[in-house]
Scaffold this motif. Structure first.
Motif, mmCIF file in Angstrom:
data_model
loop_
_atom_site.group_PDB
_atom_site.id
_atom_site.type_symbol
_atom_site.label_atom_id
_atom_site.label_comp_id
_atom_site.label_asym_id
_atom_site.label_seq_id
_atom_site.Cartn_x
_atom_site.Cartn_y
_atom_site.Cartn_z
ATOM 1 N N GLY A 118 0.884 -1.248 -0.085
ATOM 2 C CA GLY A 118 -0.238 0.138 0.088
ATOM 3 C C GLY A 118 0.876 1.299 0.012
ATOM 4 O O GLY A 118 0.233 2.399 -0.119
ATOM 5 N N GLY A 119 2.170 1.175 0.098
ATOM 6 C CA GLY A 119 2.812 2.237 -0.035
ATOM 7 C C GLY A 119 3.039 3.056 1.379
ATOM 8 O O GLY A 119 3.378 4.138 1.369
ATOM 9 N N TYR A 120 2.855 2.542 2.527
ATOM 10 C CA TYR A 120 2.805 3.209 3.699
ATOM 11 C C TYR A 120 3.580 2.161 4.885
ATOM 12 O O TYR A 120 3.805 1.045 4.315
ATOM 13 N N GLU A 121 3.613 2.658 5.940
ATOM 14 C CA GLU A 121 4.359 1.800 6.880
ATOM 15 C C GLU A 121 3.332 1.859 8.347
ATOM 16 O O GLU A 121 3.192 2.784 8.979
ATOM 17 N N LEU A 122 2.974 0.503 8.470
ATOM 18 C CA LEU A 122 2.627 0.104 10.107
ATOM 19 C C LEU A 122 3.911 0.388 10.961
ATOM 20 O O LEU A 122 4.710 -0.519 10.722
ATOM 21 N N PRO A 123 3.957 1.175 11.798
ATOM 22 C CA PRO A 123 5.340 1.211 12.540
ATOM 23 C C PRO A 123 5.411 -0.177 13.330
ATOM 24 O O PRO A 123 4.620 -0.762 13.880
ATOM 25 N N ALA A 124 6.767 -0.407 13.466
ATOM 26 C CA ALA A 124 7.121 -1.725 14.112
ATOM 27 C C ALA A 124 6.526 -1.839 15.601
ATOM 28 O O ALA A 124 6.172 -3.031 15.906
ATOM 29 N N ASP A 125 6.923 -0.685 16.301
ATOM 30 C CA ASP A 125 6.046 -0.922 17.662
ATOM 31 C C ASP A 125 4.797 -1.207 17.627
ATOM 32 O O ASP A 125 4.223 -1.763 18.603
ATOM 33 N N LEU A 126 3.908 -0.614 16.861
ATOM 34 C CA LEU A 126 2.474 -1.008 16.719
ATOM 35 C C LEU A 126 2.090 -2.285 16.302
ATOM 36 O O LEU A 126 1.360 -2.950 16.638
ATOM 37 N N HIS A 127 2.844 -2.680 14.989
ATOM 38 C CA HIS A 127 2.830 -3.976 14.510
ATOM 39 C C HIS A 127 2.990 -5.084 15.721
ATOM 40 O O HIS A 127 2.306 -6.013 16.023
ATOM 41 N N ALA A 128 3.914 -4.886 16.678
ATOM 42 C CA ALA A 128 4.308 -5.704 17.784
ATOM 43 C C ALA A 128 3.206 -5.920 18.879
ATOM 44 O O ALA A 128 3.377 -6.810 19.489
ATOM 45 N N ARG A 129 2.431 -4.774 18.987
ATOM 46 C CA ARG A 129 1.497 -4.758 20.285
ATOM 47 C C ARG A 129 0.842 -5.970 20.059
ATOM 48 O O ARG A 129 0.343 -6.583 19.151
ATOM 49 N N PRO A 130 0.508 -6.860 21.374
ATOM 50 C CA PRO A 130 -0.235 -7.906 21.553
ATOM 51 C C PRO A 130 -1.508 -7.979 20.986
ATOM 52 O O PRO A 130 -1.849 -8.918 20.294
ATOM 53 N N GLU A 131 -2.115 -6.736 21.202
ATOM 54 C CA GLU A 131 -3.415 -6.720 20.187
ATOM 55 C C GLU A 131 -3.392 -6.900 18.744
ATOM 56 O O GLU A 131 -4.480 -7.671 18.107
ATOM 57 N N MET A 132 -2.432 -6.364 18.042
ATOM 58 C CA MET A 132 -2.243 -6.301 16.763
ATOM 59 C C MET A 132 -1.995 -7.477 16.521
ATOM 60 O O MET A 132 -2.289 -8.234 15.399
ATOM 61 N N GLN A 133 -1.060 -8.395 17.143
ATOM 62 C CA GLN A 133 -0.648 -9.739 16.901
ATOM 63 C C GLN A 133 -1.810 -10.796 16.775
ATOM 64 O O GLN A 133 -1.618 -11.588 16.066
#
Lengths: 468, 468
Positions: free
Chosen positions: A344-359
């Motif tokens: 999509g040409g953007y970035e979900l920041p790593a720290d947000l990706h790593a959050r347990p809820e996102m996982q």
């Protein structure tokens, strides 16, 4: 004693696509801006999206994750749980359904989030008390029936111009750049309809170059699966060595100058490795280092999943249902939706990706969309040599159910996972309404919808069992 | 034709620890502050370090990564390589050797970075032309000889108070919290000297609680290796299923309420899974989500490595040297040094961890320190049933070398990897002199030094071959 599964009748085909959802009601200015951006016309340039990503950097609007549960046995000298980093909560909690369900200007399917009022209890528990209302018969294009009773969302017909361009370019790549297949497999390659697949799964891709990122990786992943694990000469025995060496095409070997050349040469030695290497080269040029790291992790999971499946095939182990579901969380489409931000040409920041809820959201989405594959490929796998495990087969064995009841139960399990995914995504969207988070959640949902639609319409590969 | 290996004579033991390096010369104020913090007295509270980590957030002082190389075959419609995000370079480039080589107030060994003047060419290439000067005979405690000619750094004797406390607490955990072993294996557990190991590898741990994080994980990893892969009943056949199910103790299954309980129960069903589950519970309470994600990825790599090793054992495959080195990059100590920031009570931000240069540093360090294990466990593995692959064994087979020449060659390969690691670390420290980066690099180096010292002194487990 589980409820006996209910067989839904085949819905009549109407041929009319569903009406798009109505415009969102009044929402806070920042949220409205995000909704306009996310819901804006197709072809939105990456520039505005990069600005959104940079604005995320300070992460002002994310509720803290719940602190982890204390460990089972108390260690008397254990340190008190450390405080999670607290960031300020947003002044107004926007209704995530409005944001995620906005106009489908980016080509996304109308996203039906489980409406909170219809859930008996919060997302992560007690879903056994929730039974979704019967799906109204959705309108679908004529070719390809959906599995009756399977909870899914229809998608708009993928843009035929993009489909054609991806189809041409991916074939050029497969033949000219990586010598993927001998001539006699060309029909199989065409039958995979990768162009339609990727356009349908990535409605927010800014350009065809972005779509090609996803297309090459998908083709490469299938090549590894076909050549190493499945029908075209694969075997469970020795798979661990082959997969590790292939994995180094994604996650390179760092060694002395004496041995590096032989390793580099090995990456060109068969179609799966050529495909992985090339697809990864293109991906890395379009991705941030964190996105590349995320992808390597998801591919390591995939390879672990293949190896568990292979181990059981080799030993003739009949897994318990929960064991099968565990294996399937790893042998899973996961690496496909999780590149939605790169594509999509953007970035979900790593720290947000790593959050347990996102996982959790990612795992549930991956599990649901992977069981779609179990359901659509059921007859194909029955016809293949040996016993190919899938959810209906395991349920029949372990639950002592008829094939039909097992298949219907698998549909129910899929539906529960889908609702759990949607509820978890809605909760996360409410807790963390940052543009990159919202867009990523929308992208995962769109991928799931597109994956279902590709399975439904791929009558070359799949046909439904005669249970209705 | 590779040079014949040179056997270094056993160095005389002198009993005097090396003098600490001299005080750093005048450096810019910010760098001096960092050096004071990093080089400060043991017991530096985590507060100051957290401030440093937060200050990293804006990442002002990191040179951009080199753009990735273009893919091998030109795709005429390929997009031009995207510009990497450029951040401003620091006004003054501090000498990283001063920072990393500062006084060992945090308990770190004096860190000898490869001095730039002594390198024939930049870090990543042409190391074949560089031969390190002969090591001056280091002073070592009397028990345990280092492998002659092995490039390593001596470490101060680990703090016996901490060693004792960790030893007591880890035994309580093993016996009372996770029921790790039956009574008859208690001697083996004691012989592992986990307390000395972790204290030696994590000289900057703020508290014993931090050390316990590392201790539990190390013990758990060894339990899985012992019980599933190696001597105590493991077998290559079916390993993929066992490892995947164990991996879910680190990376949980997300499934429906009907099947979740059986999975949860499975995590308590054997010592490896109890150990993984408990160790991970404690780790997650002390780690950020990104650190937890990083750990899961490194453990997935480890498990892939185990499965490659097992596959080759099952098929009797004799790998090429480069294949073995690839397997060993995954079946590797990597998950141990990479938790150095969690154990140190600070965070290397995810985006910096993901940078290709950092990934290379980590891989080289892991590869070097893992070959240390090959070298020290050589005689132990010769004595174990079957053919256990290690670098000397593979070199003997593939290079048609005598056992002695193969072993000496393995020492050379180790030394090359160590120098490559140190050069890459120095280069990264110069390009990206942020406190968390510098501290992490120092922590990885300290782990490597400590790991060597544990192997050297663990005469319960290891003894040198009689090649000198």
């Amino acid at each position: 004693m589980p409820r006996p599964p209910v067989a839904h009748p085949l819905p009549p085909s109407t041929g009319t696509p569903p009406a798009p959802p109505s415009e969102p009601a009044a929402v806070p200015a920042a949220v409205a801006a995000a909704a306009r951006v996310l819901g804006g016309p197709t072809g939105l340039g990456t520039t505005a999206l990069s600005l959104l990503s940079l604005a995320d950097g300070a992460q002002p609007g994310c509720a803290p994750s719940a602190p982890p549960a204390p460990p089972p046995a108390a260690d008397p000298s254990a340190v008190a749980p450390s405080e999670p980093v607290v960031v300020s909560e947003p002044a107004v909690a926007p209704d995530p359904r409005r944001i995620l369900g906005g106009p489908s200007g980016l080509g996304t399917a109308s996203l039906s989030l489980a409406s909170p009022a219809s859930l008996a209890s919060p997302a992560s528990s007690a879903l056994t008390s929730y039974r979704p209302p019967p799906e109204p018969a959705p309108a679908q294009p004529a070719e390809g029936q959906a599995v009756p009773g399977l909870y899914h969302h229809p998608v708009p017909e993928p843009d035929p111009v993009r489909v054609e361009e991806v189809s041409q370019r991916i074939k050029r790549w497969a033949e000219d750049e990586v010598q993927l297949y001998p001539e006699e497999w060309e029909g199989q390659f065409d039958g995979f309809s990768i162009g339609r697949y990727m356009v349908g799964c990535h409605p927010d891709a800014p350009t065809v170059d972005h779509l090609m990122i996803a297309a090459r990786l998908m083709v490469a992943e299938n090549a590894v699966d076909d050549c190493y694990c499945e029908d075209h000469g694969g075997s469970p025995v020795g798979l661990g060595g082959r997969l590790l060496l292939a994995h180094t095409a994604l996650d390179p070997l760092h060694t002395t100058p004496e041995y590096a050349p032989a390793w580099e040469e090995s990456l060109g030695s068969d179609p799966p490795r050529r495909a992985y290497r090339s697809a990864m080269d293109y991906f890395v040029r379009m991705a941030t280092p964190s996105q590349a790291d995320r992808f390597r992790h998801d591919m390591a999971r995939l390879h672990l999943g293949y190896l568990a499946e292979a181990a059981w095939a080799e030993t003739g182990h009949d897994p318990e249902v929960w064991e099968y579901l565990a294996m399937r969380q790893f042998n899973n489409f996961r690496p496909c939706p999780t590149i939605t931000d790169t594509v999509g040409g953007y970035e979900l920041p790593a720290d947000l990706h790593a959050r347990p809820e996102m996982q959790r959201v990612i795992a549930l989405a991956g599990n649901a969309t992977t069981i779609v594959n179990d359901l659509y490929s059921y007859t194909k796998e029955l016809a293949s040599p040996g016993k190919h495990l899938n959810l209906p087969v395991v349920l029949a064995e372990r639950g002592q159910l008829s094939e039909r009841d097992a298949y219907l139960k698998a549909i129910e399990i899929h539906n529960e996972l889908m609702h759990a995914f949607e509820a978890a995504a809605a909760e996360l969207a409410a807790d963390c309404p940052l543009p990159s988070v919202l867009r990523f959640l929308k992208g995962v949902a769109a991928w799931v919808d597109g994956n279902h639609d590709w399975h439904r319409t791929n009558t070359y590969r799949y046909s439904l069992p005669a249970f209705w």
